[in-house]
Design a protein around this motif. Structure first.
Motif, PDB file in Angstrom:
ATOM      1  N   TYR A 211       1.281   4.297  -9.912  1.00 19.89           N
ATOM      2  CA  TYR A 211       0.914   3.702  -8.635  1.00 19.89           C
ATOM      3  C   TYR A 211      -0.518   3.182  -8.683  1.00 19.89           C
TER       4      TYR A 211
ATOM      5  N   GLU B 246       1.812  14.225   8.610  1.00 17.88           N
ATOM      6  CA  GLU B 246       2.922  13.898   7.725  1.00 17.88           C
ATOM      7  C   GLU B 246       3.159  15.045   6.758  1.00 17.88           C
TER       8      GLU B 246
ATOM      9  N   ARG C 248       7.447   7.244   3.979  1.00 18.63           N
ATOM     10  CA  ARG C 248       7.070   6.537   2.746  1.00 18.63           C
ATOM     11  C   ARG C 248       7.633   7.292   1.551  1.00 18.63           C
TER      12      ARG C 248
ATOM     13  N   ASN D 126       0.839  -1.193   0.000  1.00 21.05           N
ATOM     14  CA  ASN D 126       0.000   0.000   0.000  1.00 21.05           C
ATOM     15  C   ASN D 126       0.880   1.252   0.000  1.00 21.05           C
ATOM     16  N   PRO D 127       0.842   2.033  -1.065  1.00 20.57           N
ATOM     17  CA  PRO D 127       1.780   3.160  -1.163  1.00 20.57           C
ATOM     18  C   PRO D 127       1.475   4.291  -0.185  1.00 20.57           C
ATOM     19  N   LEU D 128       0.333   4.254   0.478  1.00 20.25           N
ATOM     20  CA  LEU D 128       0.020   5.332   1.418  1.00 20.25           C
ATOM     21  C   LEU D 128       0.382   4.979   2.858  1.00 20.25           C
ATOM     22  N   VAL D 129       0.857   3.756   3.066  1.00 20.54           N
ATOM     23  CA  VAL D 129       1.195   3.329   4.425  1.00 20.54           C
ATOM     24  C   VAL D 129       2.707   3.409   4.632  1.00 20.54           C
ATOM     25  N   PRO D 130       3.141   4.171   5.639  1.00 22.66           N
ATOM     26  CA  PRO D 130       4.582   4.334   5.848  1.00 22.66           C
ATOM     27  C   PRO D 130       5.214   3.135   6.541  1.00 22.66           C
ATOM     28  N   SER D 131       6.550   3.101   6.496  1.00 18.82           N
ATOM     29  CA  SER D 131       7.271   2.169   7.358  1.00 18.82           C
ATOM     30  C   SER D 131       7.944   2.997   8.449  1.00 18.82           C
ATOM     31  N   ILE D 132       8.507   2.313   9.433  1.00 17.34           N
ATOM     32  CA  ILE D 132       9.041   3.031  10.597  1.00 17.34           C
ATOM     33  C   ILE D 132      10.559   3.208  10.468  1.00 17.34           C
TER      34      ILE D 132
ATOM     35  N   ILE E 256       2.819   0.722  13.408  1.00 17.34           N
ATOM     36  CA  ILE E 256       1.725   0.853  12.449  1.00 17.34           C
ATOM     37  C   ILE E 256       1.088  -0.505  12.276  1.00 17.34           C
TER      38      ILE E 256
ATOM     39  N   PRO F 223      10.384   6.519  -2.078  1.00 16.32           N
ATOM     40  CA  PRO F 223      10.639   7.895  -2.479  1.00 16.32           C
ATOM     41  C   PRO F 223       9.691   8.318  -3.597  1.00 16.32           C
ATOM     42  N   TYR F 224       9.454   9.610  -3.694  1.00 17.22           N
ATOM     43  CA  TYR F 224       8.523  10.126  -4.682  1.00 17.22           C
ATOM     44  C   TYR F 224       9.221  11.079  -5.647  1.00 17.22           C
TER      45      TYR F 224
ATOM     46  N   CYS G 122      -0.736  12.868  -0.993  1.00 18.95           N
ATOM     47  CA  CYS G 122      -0.560  11.441  -1.311  1.00 18.95           C
ATOM     48  C   CYS G 122       0.861  11.141  -1.785  1.00 18.95           C
TER      49      CYS G 122
ATOM     50  N   THR H  11      -4.228   1.059  -3.354  1.00 17.15           N
ATOM     51  CA  THR H  11      -4.611  -0.250  -2.825  1.00 17.15           C
ATOM     52  C   THR H  11      -6.081  -0.313  -2.406  1.00 17.15           C
TER      53      THR H  11
ATOM     54  N   SER I 100       6.484  11.288   8.682  1.00 16.82           N
ATOM     55  CA  SER I 100       5.410  11.566   9.637  1.00 16.82           C
ATOM     56  C   SER I 100       5.828  11.351  11.076  1.00 16.82           C
TER      57      SER I 100
ATOM     58  N   ARG J 141      -4.835   7.080  10.749  1.00 12.20           N
ATOM     59  CA  ARG J 141      -4.751   8.045   9.663  1.00 12.20           C
ATOM     60  C   ARG J 141      -5.866   7.703   8.681  1.00 12.20           C
TER      61      ARG J 141
ATOM     62  N   ILE K  79      -5.479  13.763   3.560  1.00 15.73           N
ATOM     63  CA  ILE K  79      -5.107  12.714   4.503  1.00 15.73           C
ATOM     64  C   ILE K  79      -4.934  13.388   5.852  1.00 15.73           C
TER      65      ILE K  79
ATOM     66  N   TYR L 250      -4.819   3.414   8.080  1.00 14.78           N
ATOM     67  CA  TYR L 250      -4.096   2.510   8.979  1.00 14.78           C
ATOM     68  C   TYR L 250      -4.161   3.038  10.404  1.00 14.78           C
TER      69      TYR L 250
END
Ligand code: FES
Lengths: 277, 337
Positions: free
Chosen positions: B114, A58, A97, A9-15, B79, A99-100, A243, B117, A52, B257, B246, B68
């Motif tokens: 992209y 974020e 999240r 899911n591209p909108l969910v970050p990692s830590i 998360i 890179p863009y 986004c 999802t 974020s 979020r 968001i 999430y």
């Protein structure tokens, strides 16, 4: 552009964890972030990441340096999220999240003389490219950096500007501030005026401009006066972003999205788009 | 062709809704919306409403949607619970305009680098039962926007309407699956499909995107936007408008979020931390919205960001709707030089 991928899911970050915080100025801090394994993902100079502080919000920041084992983001305190970020300490976990965006055309610039023009916090994204050039010094010609800030207190990356970068071969650094100050014996001028005074040779040169919108506008005009062609000038734009993937509609300039098609545009391209930045 | 009697509509809907949530046009106070079917509200069925106040876009792109959850503990952050809804839904009675709008949303959410999802999960789980549009309403102009009110695009099943019957034409595998479920309710009949009366309202969009390329600085935008209140209702009822925000819900040590529909009509939409706003005035925002639908969307995705559903003609408090704007833009003379 990445392939249409549904893997994650591209909108969910990692830590990531903040591993170092450097005070650059009274309102700019440089945050070093990493996972236990190192960088969370590969980032190219000039690309963006959504960072974020989970309970607060974020925000999109351009990478300031993509080191081997961490990423750096120089962040100025300007609002709710950045105020809160300035309060955190080493060890804080953040969401990330990305890179863009496209990033700087680092390969196409090889063999060229580089002219970097930055204003204020605008040096932050340029630094990712400048340091990239120094890492591969032989691949680039002469390097010139023209950097201006409102006052001495607003100059960031002072150590690099005054010591490390000038020591590089074939490199010249020009620093200026907007108004005279007692213990400043350097240049006092606005960036575009100083640029015209220095009159760099456009021959085989690419100019990369980043700063506040008004500085960009004026610097682009000055470059044109100096004989730079539109395809020799690139700039990186900001916009409000949510986004980062060209869906939320927010960061459009005409039919393009800064987050996806930018943030780096060459002037030839920019001229086809509405002046809404 | 397989068909069922119009009088049997509630039986058919009951059967569909038995297994799968089925969205049907229903009256809801003074408005009409696509709502989940339940028998108790049979009297509220609004199959003929032209058009429903809200489009069915919320089924695949909810007005508010959790992305999430997170939890924080000192410096630690976690998360969890990403919320892509994977369930199945049926959309019953979608007209060509709204199906065209889904095709436009697909372009935005599923293409160009992209895949969104959450949108994809909902879209994949949706079976669309379209219907002929025999009598487009007084505000409809879909055929001017390249939409055939009797067309089958975007439908898994197409309902053909006659005086007494609905013909049932499955068009895809998903459609076939529903046919099996309804088999004992469908009878084989010879149906004569009437022609659509067509839209009474017409606009001329031929060459408009090209013309607009030279009209960014035209004073017509000041004129057109004079009475716009930036209320944003047009963006909420529009089946193609896809902008979202968001935001965070923070309960201290945990929260989530979420995203929610947003409107490019609002000043905060482009306002950056630090105060810079590239579209500060309402003229700028108005211009961006209409150029987006009539020029930018076309350039980026190859179709208009408007399907001619007519909702903004009904809803805009100052009638600054798509038809008025297209007509006015058509009148403006642009200097070829
Ligand atoms: S940030 Fe959403 S479209 Fe660019």
């Amino acid at each position: 552009m990445p392939p249409d991928c549904t893997c994650q899911n591209p909108l969910v970050p990692s830590i990531v964890k903040v591993v170092e915080i450097v005070d650059e100025t009274y309102d700019i801090k440089n945050f070093y972030v990493a996972t236990d394994q190192g960088i969370p993902f590969e980032v190219l100079p000039g690309q963006l990441c959504m960072v974020s502080l989970l309970p607060v919000g974020e925000g999109m920041f351009s990478v300031t340096w993509q080191a081997e084992d961490h990423l750096q983001f120089a962040i100025r305190r300007v609002g709710l999220l950045t105020d809160a970020l300035h309060e955190i300490e080493i060890g804080q976990e953040l969401g990330i999240r990305g890179p863009y965006g496209n990033g700087f055309p680092v390969r196409q610039c090889e063999g060229k003389n580089m002219l970097f023009i930055g204003g204020g916090i605008g040096l932050a994204p340029l630094r990712s490219f400048i340091k990239h050039c120094f890492r591969r010094r032989k691949r680039y010609g002469q390097i010139q950096v023209l950097y201006g800030a409102r006052s001495v207190a607003d100059l960031c990356f002072k150590q690099e500007l005054s010591v490390e970068w000038p020591a590089q071969p074939e490199t010249r650094i020009f620093t200026t501030i907007d108004r005279p100050e007692a213990d400043w014996d350097g240049k006092v001028a606005f960036v575009p005026a100083y640029l015209e005074e220095l009159a760099p040779d456009p021959e085989n040169t690419v100019a990369v401009v980043c700063g506040p919108p008004i500085m960009i506008t004026l610097a682009l005009k000055s470059l044109q006066k100096l004989g730079f062609k539109d395809d020799q000038v690139i700039t990186t734009l900001e916009g409000r972003m949510k986004c980062g993937i060209g869906k939320c509609g927010r960061c459009n300039i005409g039919s393009e999205y800064i987050c996806l098609d930018g943030p780096v545009f060459d002037l030839a391209h920019l001229r086809h788009l509405p002046p809404e930045w | 062709m397989k068909s069922f009697a119009k009088s049997a509509i509630t039986v058919v809907l009951d059967r569909l809704a038995e297994q799968t949530r089925t969205y049907v046009p229903m009256r809801d106070g003074v408005t009409s919306n696509f709502s989940p079917w339940s028998e108790r509200r049979a009297s509220d069925l609004a199959l003929n409403s032209l058009n429903t106040t809200f489009s069915p876009k919320g089924i695949v792109f909810p007005q508010t949607e959790r992305l999430y959850d997170f939890a924080v503990d000192g410096q630690r952050a976690d998360i969890s619970g990403t919320h892509a809804e994977t369930g199945e839904n049926i959309l019953f009675g979608a007209r060509a305009c709204d199906r065209k709008a889904f095709a436009a949303l697909d372009q935005v959410f599923l293409r160009r680098g992209y895949v969104d999802t959450n949108y994809k999960a909902r879209r994949d789980g949706l079976t669309v039962i379209g219907r002929d549009c025999l009598q487009p309403g007084p505000f409809c102009f879909c055929d001017s926007m390249g939409v055939d009110p009797m067309g089958a695009d975007g439908a898994d099943v197409l309902l053909h309407e006659t005086t007494e019957e609905f013909g049932w034409e499955p068009l895809t595998e998903k459609g076939q699956a529903l046919t099996l479920r309804l088999n004992d309710l469908l009878t084989e009949k010879e149906l004569i499909r009437p022609e659509s009366a067509g839209c009474r309202l017409e606009v001329n969009v031929a060459g408009l995107p090209e013309k607009l390329r030279g009209m960014f600085d035209s004073p017509v935008w000041d004129e057109l936007s004079t009475f716009c209140m930036n209320c944003g209702v047009c963006t909420y009822i529009c089946p193609v408008c896809h902008c979202f925000d968001i935001q965070v819900m923070n309960n201290g040590s945990s929260g989530c979020r979420f995203r929610c529909w947003d409107s490019c009509m609002y000043p905060e939409y482009n306002l950056m931390a630090g105060g810079h706003n590239p579209r500060e005035g309402k003229r700028d925002r108005f211009r961006n919205r209409f150029l987006h639908k009539l020029e930018f969307f076309q350039e980026r995705y190859g179709s208009f960001g408007c399907s001619g559903c007519g909702r903004c003609l009904v809803t805009c408090p100052h009638s600054l709707n798509m038809v008025l704007v297209i007509n006015r833009l058509g009148e403006v003379k642009v200097d070829a030089s």
